[in-house]
Design an enzyme around this catalytic site. Structure first.
Site, mmCIF file in Angstrom:
data_model
loop_
_atom_site.group_PDB
_atom_site.id
_atom_site.type_symbol
_atom_site.label_atom_id
_atom_site.label_comp_id
_atom_site.label_asym_id
_atom_site.label_seq_id
_atom_site.Cartn_x
_atom_site.Cartn_y
_atom_site.Cartn_z
ATOM 1 N N SER A 116 0.837 -1.195 0.000
ATOM 2 C CA SER A 116 0.000 0.000 0.000
ATOM 3 C C SER A 116 0.872 1.246 0.000
ATOM 4 C CB SER A 116 -0.888 0.007 1.248
ATOM 5 O OG SER A 116 -1.522 1.247 1.446
ATOM 6 N N TYR B 43 -1.996 -0.981 10.770
ATOM 7 C CA TYR B 43 -2.129 -1.405 9.371
ATOM 8 C C TYR B 43 -0.933 -0.956 8.543
ATOM 9 C CZ TYR B 43 -4.018 -1.567 4.588
ATOM 10 O OH TYR B 43 -4.206 -1.799 3.247
#
Length: 334
Positions: free
Chosen positions: A226, A239
């Site tokens: 990401s 995360y």
């Protein structure tokens, strides 16, 4: 021989050459074989207006969420992705294959000729059924394997079932992810932290270990990282760490497995419209404006990443190893 005669002979030879070329080429165009597009140029899509822009309606769902209940429903290439046989005969396992980028990859892989097994959390069954139907529609094997990736024993069974049902394995896409936003580290319980780590870091570790003995040279392992690995948001403390770890395991494992002929690469999305965003993945107020901060003024759609997952799995990308391919609408890295 005078100049006039030379010129005359050249004309005859040129004429014969053209005639022979026409004789060779004409049957090809008349046989129905692929040829140049004679219908005009390919239509260009303006990336700014191609997909919906925020604001989006507030639409909270319990984790992990169903994309079929989202407004707008994410585009995973259900009607738009066209295959060309790039993965003919390949056998893929995709975690998180019911929705988002995993769903887009599953649809694209099937349309490129691969058999596909998808894993998903049991509550995501309605979305998964749609994906299984789309894979079968392409005439490919479609294997549904629901279960909780936080359990090591299940991850081992997942790989073995995929190998048994598909008749082998040569593509592994570790895509499933747990993303829960918290304004402060003080709001993250040990249980929450553990769940995120097990889903995003432990599960790929367990799956790759179980899959490796089955992967022949030419196989591909793909991780979904990401932009959070490079530019983490304050509210994604846990995360974001897992996505940095994913980027690093891709680069490390690529060096380890490259000599075995197995490539390892990663995809780094920016803000992509998936169930992560409406099932606790962002803070209040951000979901409604999600993606508005990009130069394109909107979030990306999973369908816009499908071709990246195909490229990294395809044999013609055989020199791509240890690479992170970004797709972030202009705001992220790499």
């Amino acid at each position: 021989m005078d100049n006039n005669e030379k010129i005359s002979r050249r004309k005859v030879v040129a004429g014969l050459g053209a005639g022979l070329a026409a004789a060779v080429v004409s049957p090809v165009f008349g046989s129905g074989a692929p040829s140049f597009n004679l219908d005009g140029p390919t239509k260009l899509d303006n990336p700014i207006t191609k997909y919906p822009k925020p604001p989006f309606p507030t639409q909270p769902q319990p984790w992990p969420g169903l994309q079929s209940k989202m407004t707008p429903v994410p585009d995973c290439g259900e009607t738009s992705y066209k295959g060309s046989g790039r993965l003919a005969g390949r056998k893929a396992l995709i975690t998180g294959g019911d929705s988002g980028m995993g769903r887009a990859a599953a649809i694209a892989y099937a349309r490129e000729g691969a058999d596909v097994a998808i894993n998903y959390f049991p509550t995501e069954e309605p979305d998964a059924r749609e994906v299984i139907a789309l894979i079968k529609k392409e005439g490919r094997k479609a294997i549904a394997i629901p279960g909780d990736l936080r359990d090591e024993a299940f991850c081992v069974k997942l790989v073995q079932k995929a190998v048994d049902e598909l008749g082998g394995l040569d593509i592994v896409v570790n895509n499933a992810g747990r993303q829960q936003a918290h304004q402060s580290i003080l709001d993250i319980s040990t249980e929450d932290f553990d769940s995120t780590m097990k889903t995003n870091i432990y599960a790929p570790f367990w799956i790759i270990k179980a899959a490796l003995p089955h992967l022949p040279p030419g196989s591909a392992i793909i991780g979904t990282t990401s932009e959070q690995a490079y530019n983490p948001d304050a509210w994604l403390y846990d995360y974001a760490q897992t996505k940095a770890a994913t980027m690093n395991y891709v680069k490390s494992l690529a060096k380890q497995l490259g000599p075995k002929g197995i490539r390892v690469n990663g995809v780094a999305p920016g803000p992509i419209w998936t169930p992560l965003q409406i099932s606790g993945g962002t803070i209040a107020g951000k979901q409604e404006t999600f993606g508005s901060w990009t130069p394109l003024g909107r979030p990306g759609e999973p369908a816009e990443l499908a071709s990246i997952y195909v490229q990294l799995a395809a044999s013609d990308a055989s020199y791509a190893n240890g690479q992170i391919y970004g797709s972030s609408g202009g705001v992220g890295q790499p």
